[in-house]
Design a protein around this motif. Structure first.
Motif, PDB file in Angstrom:
ATOM      1  N   UNK A 162       0.797  -1.343   0.263  1.00 25.90           N
ATOM      2  CA  UNK A 162       0.019   0.124  -0.260  1.00 25.90           C
ATOM      3  C   UNK A 162       0.848   1.128   0.172  1.00 25.90           C
ATOM      4  N   UNK A 163       1.906   1.229   0.784  1.00 23.18           N
ATOM      5  CA  UNK A 163       2.935   2.328   0.892  1.00 23.18           C
ATOM      6  C   UNK A 163       3.669   2.529  -0.526  1.00 23.18           C
ATOM      7  N   UNK A 164       3.951   1.496  -1.134  1.00 19.85           N
ATOM      8  CA  UNK A 164       4.287   1.733  -2.601  1.00 19.85           C
ATOM      9  C   UNK A 164       3.428   2.687  -3.505  1.00 19.85           C
ATOM     10  N   UNK A 165       2.000   2.445  -3.316  1.00 18.67           N
ATOM     11  CA  UNK A 165       1.092   3.010  -4.166  1.00 18.67           C
ATOM     12  C   UNK A 165       0.985   4.306  -3.561  1.00 18.67           C
ATOM     13  N   UNK A 166       0.973   4.553  -2.159  1.00 21.32           N
ATOM     14  CA  UNK A 166       0.747   6.234  -1.686  1.00 21.32           C
ATOM     15  C   UNK A 166       1.910   7.059  -2.194  1.00 21.32           C
ATOM     16  N   UNK A 167       2.996   6.384  -2.046  1.00 25.78           N
ATOM     17  CA  UNK A 167       4.280   7.165  -2.400  1.00 25.78           C
ATOM     18  C   UNK A 167       4.295   7.564  -3.804  1.00 25.78           C
ATOM     19  N   UNK A 168       3.432   7.103  -4.574  1.00 21.17           N
ATOM     20  CA  UNK A 168       3.507   7.767  -5.941  1.00 21.17           C
ATOM     21  C   UNK A 168       2.397   8.943  -6.074  1.00 21.17           C
ATOM     22  N   UNK A 169       1.879   9.107  -4.935  1.00 20.63           N
ATOM     23  CA  UNK A 169       0.724  10.135  -5.007  1.00 20.63           C
ATOM     24  C   UNK A 169       0.954  11.087  -3.941  1.00 20.63           C
TER      25      UNK A 169
ATOM     26  N   UNK B 234       9.594   5.260   5.798  1.00 22.90           N
ATOM     27  CA  UNK B 234      10.012   6.548   5.661  1.00 22.90           C
ATOM     28  C   UNK B 234       9.476   7.089   4.275  1.00 22.90           C
ATOM     29  N   UNK B 235       9.055   6.425   3.459  1.00 26.38           N
ATOM     30  CA  UNK B 235       8.407   7.066   2.152  1.00 26.38           C
ATOM     31  C   UNK B 235       7.365   7.989   2.243  1.00 26.38           C
ATOM     32  N   UNK B 236       6.444   7.529   3.424  1.00 26.76           N
ATOM     33  CA  UNK B 236       5.216   8.487   3.629  1.00 26.76           C
ATOM     34  C   UNK B 236       5.281   8.970   5.299  1.00 26.76           C
ATOM     35  N   UNK B 237       6.294   8.846   6.029  1.00 28.03           N
ATOM     36  CA  UNK B 237       6.305   9.212   7.382  1.00 28.03           C
ATOM     37  C   UNK B 237       6.022  10.760   7.601  1.00 28.03           C
ATOM     38  N   UNK B 238       6.191  11.586   6.652  1.00 27.08           N
ATOM     39  CA  UNK B 238       5.958  13.161   6.640  1.00 27.08           C
ATOM     40  C   UNK B 238       4.620  13.250   6.159  1.00 27.08           C
ATOM     41  N   UNK B 239       3.576  12.265   5.867  1.00 25.20           N
ATOM     42  CA  UNK B 239       2.336  12.588   5.693  1.00 25.20           C
ATOM     43  C   UNK B 239       1.363  11.352   6.359  1.00 25.20           C
ATOM     44  N   UNK B 240       1.980  10.816   7.385  1.00 27.03           N
ATOM     45  CA  UNK B 240       1.148   9.990   8.236  1.00 27.03           C
ATOM     46  C   UNK B 240       0.549  10.521   9.405  1.00 27.03           C
ATOM     47  N   UNK B 241      -0.649  10.313   9.692  1.00 24.82           N
ATOM     48  CA  UNK B 241      -1.032  10.720  11.097  1.00 24.82           C
ATOM     49  C   UNK B 241      -1.322   9.357  11.815  1.00 24.82           C
ATOM     50  N   UNK B 242      -0.911   9.334  12.987  1.00 22.21           N
ATOM     51  CA  UNK B 242      -1.277   7.935  13.895  1.00 22.21           C
ATOM     52  C   UNK B 242      -2.261   8.511  14.785  1.00 22.21           C
TER      53      UNK B 242
END
Length: 397
Positions: free
Chosen positions: A189-196, A223-231
């Motif tokens: 899923x992260x691989x997909x999100x990282x492209x958007x 790390x690919x999406x850490x800067x746009x992830x809200x836990x």
């Protein structure tokens, strides 16, 4: 005439709370109802946490606190996230709220503009869709049934993304299914999100510690999406503190500041005493968490084995949380005493009225044809509830 806003009129009432209320009403009328509708641990809050709350009162922690919570609590949360998930958050990136529900709603309201699309894998917790409605966003539901273990694929996610997609909400371990995404599945899923890069992800990890897989990966660890992830997390499930109302976000600093700003205008800080109790939960001994997790795993094994004995139910084996989400479509269209069971909502009501067991229809979680059972109750209650369900279902012809 009292005019209600279209904002509120557009919302649906929580079906989980409605079924729990109906169960309580029947109990008050003298009916012996077993309530499997509520998502609440049946354990008492551990003693050391309650003692911390008593000390907080005696030590006069009874005044307003900073809006995002005491700095000591936010530091304890950040340290806990580092220890358990290996992720780095500064205390300033933590905003403590009146339960994880408010924390989640804060994040949705801070991130979604009217018309923005929000991807929600379904089945999904009842409030996600309603929160997006409140923010005037557009829900984009991505279904995954029992044949997929209730987990969406990267291909499904990619197909759901449009230029208007701004947010995705993912819950693992899942309410209502108990499914847990593995590290490998999350990576897909992260691989997909990282492209958007326009997409932010809300990772609802409130059931993190009620996990039977032996491992857990937070979306914030990629790390690919850490800067746009809200836990999203909190103390309600892991520490049996539902009534204390303490949850939090751990987020990129701009999002944390936005959520704190929003919260400052409509609730301000969460309870000062409950914050000190939560601090004790994070800093104190963690054996209570493991004891409760083991109890839930034992109950999971019990409810799955009993459900698999009931003809017509399709059952998977949940890997976390405390829910079973059996597929019940084989019973739809059947009748009892001249009344036909047309929907899963009809079936849930039939089980309440005839079997005296409260469940929740799968349609409440955006996936009809299922029901949700909470096994956050005693072994004896589970055995008796499943006996009643089996008997009631056997009467449908």
């Amino acid at each position: 005439m009292n005019r209600i806003s279209t904002r509120v009129e557009s919302l649906s009432p929580s079906q989980t709370l409605a079924m729990s209320q109906k169960s309580a009403e029947l109990k008050a009328a003298g009916v012996d109802v077993i309530n499997l509708s509520v998502g609440e641990p049946d354990f008492n809050t551990p003693a050391h946490i309650k003692e911390a709350a008593k000390r907080a009162i005696d030590d006069n922690f009874t005044f307003y606190t900073p809006v995002p919570g005491y700095m000591s609590l936010r530091k304890a949360i950040a340290d806990n996230l580092k220890a358990t998930d290996g992720v780095d958050f500064a205390p300033e990136q933590i905003v403590v709220s009146n339960g994880a529900k408010q924390a989640l709603c804060n994040a949705v309201l801070a991130l979604v503009n009217p018309g923005d699309e929000v991807i929600i894998p379904t089945p999904a917790w009842v409030s996600y869709v309603e929160m997006v409605k409140l923010a005037e966003g557009t829900n984009m539901l991505v279904p995954a049934g029992i044949e997929q273990d209730f987990k969406i694929t990267p291909a499904q996610l990619e197909a759901a993304i449009t230029p208007r997609t701004r947010l995705m909400i993912l819950c693992s371990p899942s309410n209502p299914t108990g499914s847990v995404y593995s590290h490998q599945e999350l990576q897909g899923l992260v691989d997909v999100i990282s492209r958007h890069p326009q997409i932010t992800v809300i990772a609802d990890e409130i059931y993190q510690h009620i996990n039977f897989t032996g491992s857990f990966t937070s979306l914030s660890a990629f790390p690919e999406i850490a800067d746009r992830t809200v836990v999203i997390n909190g103390v309600s499930k892991a520490y049996a503190m539902t009534g204390w109302r303490i949850g939090f976000i751990a987020a990129p600093l701009p999002i944390a500041k936005a959520c704190s700003k929003l919260q400052s205008q409509y609730t301000s800080n969460p309870s000062s005493v409950a914050q000190k109790a939560a601090e004790a939960a994070y800093l104190g001994p963690q054996d209570c968490v493991e004891e409760m997790r083991k109890a839930f795993e034992r109950r999971r094994d019990l409810v799955v084995s009993l459900a698999r004995e009931i003809p017509g139910l399709k059952v998977n084996c949940p890997q976390g949380a405390f829910y079973l989400f059996p597929e019940v479509s084989s019973y739809l269209g059947k009748s009892f005493n001249g009344k036909t069971i047309a929907t899963d909502s009809d079936l849930a009501m039939y089980l309440l009225e005839e079997g005296h067991v409260a469940t929740v229809a799968g349609s409440a979680f955006c996936l009809p044809g299922y029901i949700r059972l909470s096994y956050a109750t005693s072994d004896d209650n589970i055995r008796e509830a499943m006996r009643r369900i089996a008997e009631a279902l056997s009467r449908l012809k």
